[in-house]
Design an enzyme around this catalytic site. Structure first.
Site, PDB file in Angstrom:
ATOM      1  NE  ARG A   1      25.547 -43.418 -12.307  1.00 16.63           N
ATOM      2  CZ  ARG A   1      26.485 -43.444 -13.271  1.00 16.63           C
ATOM      3  NH1 ARG A   1      27.248 -43.882 -13.630  1.00 16.63           N
ATOM      4  NH2 ARG A   1      25.493 -42.891 -14.665  1.00 16.63           N
TER       5      ARG A   1
ATOM      6  CG  ASP B   1      29.722 -36.894 -17.022  1.00 18.74           C
ATOM      7  OD1 ASP B   1      29.301 -37.764 -16.170  1.00 18.74           O
ATOM      8  OD2 ASP B   1      28.936 -37.861 -18.384  1.00 18.74           O
TER       9      ASP B   1
ATOM     10  CB  CYS C   1      27.867 -47.786 -10.419  1.00 20.43           C
ATOM     11  SG  CYS C   1      27.952 -46.156 -11.638  1.00 20.43           S
TER      12      CYS C   1
ATOM     13  NE  ARG D   1      31.226 -48.264 -19.803  1.00 19.83           N
ATOM     14  CZ  ARG D   1      30.998 -47.359 -18.621  1.00 19.83           C
ATOM     15  NH1 ARG D   1      31.636 -46.817 -17.848  1.00 19.83           N
ATOM     16  NH2 ARG D   1      29.553 -47.036 -18.567  1.00 19.83           N
TER      17      ARG D   1
ATOM     18  CE  LYS E   1      29.520 -42.535 -22.275  1.00 11.62           C
ATOM     19  NZ  LYS E   1      28.140 -43.895 -21.813  1.00 11.62           N
ATOM     20  CG  ASN E   2      26.546 -40.163 -21.822  1.00 10.78           C
ATOM     21  OD1 ASN E   2      26.644 -40.764 -21.511  1.00 10.78           O
ATOM     22  ND2 ASN E   2      26.660 -38.779 -20.870  1.00 10.78           N
TER      23      ASN E   2
HETATM   24  C1  UD1 Z   1      23.534 -39.098 -16.782  1.00 11.46           C
HETATM   25  C2  UD1 Z   1      25.393 -40.089 -17.984  1.00 11.46           C
HETATM   26  C3  UD1 Z   1      26.155 -39.464 -16.765  1.00 11.46           C
HETATM   27  C4  UD1 Z   1      26.267 -37.618 -16.321  1.00 11.46           C
HETATM   28  C5  UD1 Z   1      25.006 -38.127 -15.050  1.00 11.46           C
HETATM   29  C6  UD1 Z   1      24.643 -36.806 -15.004  1.00 11.46           C
HETATM   30  C7  UD1 Z   1      23.637 -41.653 -19.303  1.00 11.46           C
HETATM   31  C8  UD1 Z   1      24.468 -42.565 -19.885  1.00 11.46           C
HETATM   32  N1  UD1 Z   1      24.942 -40.624 -18.018  1.00 11.46           N
HETATM   33  O1  UD1 Z   1      23.665 -40.445 -16.460  1.00 11.46           O
HETATM   34  O2  UD1 Z   1      27.264 -39.096 -17.556  1.00 11.46           O
HETATM   35  O3  UD1 Z   1      27.225 -37.984 -15.162  1.00 11.46           O
HETATM   36  O4  UD1 Z   1      23.633 -38.179 -16.443  1.00 11.46           O
HETATM   37  O5  UD1 Z   1      24.386 -35.453 -15.262  1.00 11.46           O
HETATM   38  O6  UD1 Z   1      23.429 -40.805 -19.964  1.00 11.46           O
HETATM   39  N2  UD1 Z   1      18.927 -40.501  -9.215  1.00 11.46           N
HETATM   40  C9  UD1 Z   1      18.596 -41.292  -8.145  1.00 11.46           C
HETATM   41  N3  UD1 Z   1      17.384 -41.692  -8.688  1.00 11.46           N
HETATM   42  C10 UD1 Z   1      17.270 -42.133  -9.782  1.00 11.46           C
HETATM   43  C11 UD1 Z   1      18.087 -41.369 -10.933  1.00 11.46           C
HETATM   44  C12 UD1 Z   1      18.804 -40.764 -10.976  1.00 11.46           C
HETATM   45  O7  UD1 Z   1      18.940 -40.769  -7.417  1.00 11.46           O
HETATM   46  O8  UD1 Z   1      16.186 -42.866 -10.385  1.00 11.46           O
HETATM   47  C13 UD1 Z   1      20.339 -39.044  -9.007  1.00 11.46           C
HETATM   48  C14 UD1 Z   1      21.552 -39.737  -9.000  1.00 11.46           C
HETATM   49  O9  UD1 Z   1      22.544 -40.790  -8.344  1.00 11.46           O
HETATM   50  C15 UD1 Z   1      21.361 -38.265  -9.127  1.00 11.46           C
HETATM   51  C16 UD1 Z   1      21.281 -38.038 -10.127  1.00 11.46           C
HETATM   52  O10 UD1 Z   1      19.974 -38.194  -9.365  1.00 11.46           O
HETATM   53  O11 UD1 Z   1      22.737 -38.775  -7.588  1.00 11.46           O
HETATM   54  C17 UD1 Z   1      21.392 -37.282 -11.513  1.00 11.46           C
HETATM   55  O12 UD1 Z   1      21.800 -38.583 -11.634  1.00 11.46           O
HETATM   56  P1  UD1 Z   1      20.996 -39.011 -13.563  1.00 11.46           P
HETATM   57  O13 UD1 Z   1      20.704 -37.694 -14.410  1.00 11.46           O
HETATM   58  O14 UD1 Z   1      20.257 -39.878 -13.392  1.00 11.46           O
HETATM   59  O15 UD1 Z   1      22.423 -39.216 -14.363  1.00 11.46           O
HETATM   60  P2  UD1 Z   1      22.632 -40.589 -15.278  1.00 11.46           P
HETATM   61  O16 UD1 Z   1      21.410 -40.943 -16.078  1.00 11.46           O
HETATM   62  O17 UD1 Z   1      22.612 -42.198 -14.752  1.00 11.46           O
END
Ligand code: UD1
Length: 431
Positions: free
Chosen positions: A125, A310, A120, A402, A22-23
């Site tokens: 996030r 996850d 969320c 989802r 999915k991701n």
């Molecule tokens: C993706 C996955 C999710 C998984 C996560 C971590 C998808 C659709 N989702 O989420 O299933 O749990 O990776 O493996 O692919 N952060 C910031 N600023 C930003 C972006 C992120 O501070 O602009 C922080 C987040 O709050 C979190 C950390 O970085 O603490 C990691 O998040 P991130 O790897 O970006 O997760 P997602 O891409 O949202």
């Protein structure tokens, strides 16, 4: 809204084919906006999230055609022209990853207006790193009334971007924009999840020049245009890990096919430490659990190749029946223990302090009504239900829909007593 009912106690024996990730699928779909030629994605999972993103892409100008190919689901995406660069709040808030259309829209047309995703259930996030990356590539970003207004009238320019933390979404977003930038881009301290390598492989098939994806440093040589391609979506490592844990929880022997063991190596190591037998083979892995109680194990979530956040909820469900106390530390998301009180309703003994949960294994769980709170938390309740005495009913399963394709069917084929109870009249909430 549907519910899932599980009668615990049946062992799992058989084979489960793993779907495409999915991701990865949703980022690959967003990549189709970068070209006016067709992008054919094979091994596509059919999920609420992919359907949802398909609708958003159609609004932006994509033609989305779904078909059944020789190798499962296929989606053909063609965006001859971007007819709108606007992704409204009501769509983006329903699925955060829709935010990733911002980069491709900007790269292809020089402008976009995309809603901020908002909060969320698993924590704040933020998207600050996404926006900083786009700014580093020369975009002008303005935030106004919950919307990101992005402009790059003379196109994006290659840059060196050093991420302070490993963010999957921000790394993907930077990659999706930089492939069409003028000049070279280097992403330092990039996320190294396998989905990043999958995205790069697809972009390269479309004519991009990306190297190093799946490691901490990614090099991107910008090109002036991308073309159509065919790409097979990587197997879903979270689905793989979830069924591996399910087999360990219920007992029996399950062969997971159409996947690869190395995608979940950190989980395999922990399963083996707990006393589960895992063997990998070319087409996936086999998980076998005998009658002995499992040993308690300590885990800490971390960016790939560490233990995936996850899979944390699922592993916690497993540890509720271990012979002793296990410790589970969550380091990625601050609010990712919402399954704890629900597991407690089934008789689990868990206490949480900050980002650390102590799970004291009990002799048995007992079925009850529980509430799914997010995608991964909800599947941990199904896993717990597989081993609980009596019937467990998981409410709000739209979270499961989802991210898990044909869950009841896949578990049912291995002997689990799982059935879907259609609609309870309560409206689905959006995340
Ligand atoms: C993706 C996955 C999710 C998984 C996560 C971590 C998808 C659709 N989702 O989420 O299933 O749990 O990776 O493996 O692919 N952060 C910031 N600023 C930003 C972006 C992120 O501070 O602009 C922080 C987040 O709050 C979190 C950390 O970085 O603490 C990691 O998040 P991130 O790897 O970006 O997760 P997602 O891409 O949202």
């Amino acid at each position: 809204m549907d519910r899932i009912a599980i009668v615990g106690g049946a062992k799992l024996n058989g084979q489960i084919p793993i779907s495409g990730a999915k991701n990865s699928a949703i980022k690959l779909m967003a990549a189709s906006l970068l070209t006016d030629e067709p992008l054919r994605l094979t091994n596509m999972p059919r999920l609420a999230d992919t359907r949802f993103l398909g609708k958003l892409l159609q609004r932006l100008g994509a033609e989305v055609v779904e078909a059944e190919g020789p190798d499962g689901g296929e989606t053909l995406l063609t965006t001859r022209e971007i007819v709108s660069g606007f992704a409204p709040y009501d769509l983006v808030r329903q699925m955060r990853a829709s935010f990733n259309v911002l980069g491709p829209l900007l790269a292809r047309t020089g402008q976009a207006k995309v809603s901020l995703p908002g909060g969320c259930t698993i924590g704040a996030r933020p998207v600050d790193l996404h926006l900083k990356a786009l700014e580093a590539l020369g975009a002008r970003i303005d935030l106004h009334e919950g919307y990101v207004y992005a402009q790059a009238p003379r196109g994006l320019k290659g840059a060196v971007i050093n991420f302070p933390i490993n963010s999957v979404g921000a790394t993907e977003h930077a990659m999706l924009a930089a492939v069409l930038a003028d000049g070279d881009t280097v992403l330092e301290n990039a996320a190294a999840e396998p989905e990043l390598a999958d995205l790069a492989e697809c972009l390269n098939a479309m004519g991009a020049k990306v190297s190093g994806a799946g490691t901490r440093t990614v090099h991107i040589q910008g090109v002036s245009r991308l073309h159509g391609a065919t790409h097979s979506v990587i197997p879903d490592r979270i689905e793989t890990g979830t069924y591996a844990v399910a087999a360990a929880m219920a007992g029996g022997e399950v062969r997971l096919t159409r996947t690869r063991g190395h995608l979940i190596q950190s989980l395999i190591d922990k399963l083996i430490e707990a006393g589960v037998e895992v063997t990998t083979h070319d087409d996936g892995l086999t998980v076998k659990r005998g009658p002995d109680r499992l040993r308690p194990v300590e885990i800490e979530t971390a960016p790939h190749p560490g233990f995936a956040t996850d899979l944390q909820a699922q592993f916690m469900a497993l540890m509720t029946l271990a012979d002793g106390e296990s410790i589970i530390r969550e380091t990625i998301f601050e609010n990712r223990f919402m399954h704890v009180p629900e597991l407690g309703r089934l008789g689990a003994d868990i206490s949480v302090q900050g980002g650390e949960a102590r799970v004291r294994g009990v002799e048995a769980l007992t079925g009850a009504q529980v509430m799914a709170t997010d995608l991964r938390a909800s599947v941990s309740l199904v896993i717990a239900g597989l081993a609980a005495r009596g019937e467990t009913i998981v409410n709000r399963v739209y979270h499961l829909d989802r991210g898990f394709e044909r869950l009841e069917e896949k578990l049912g084929a291995c002997g689990a007593q799982v059935r879907r109870l259609k609609g309870d009249g309560v409206e689905a909430e959006v995340e």
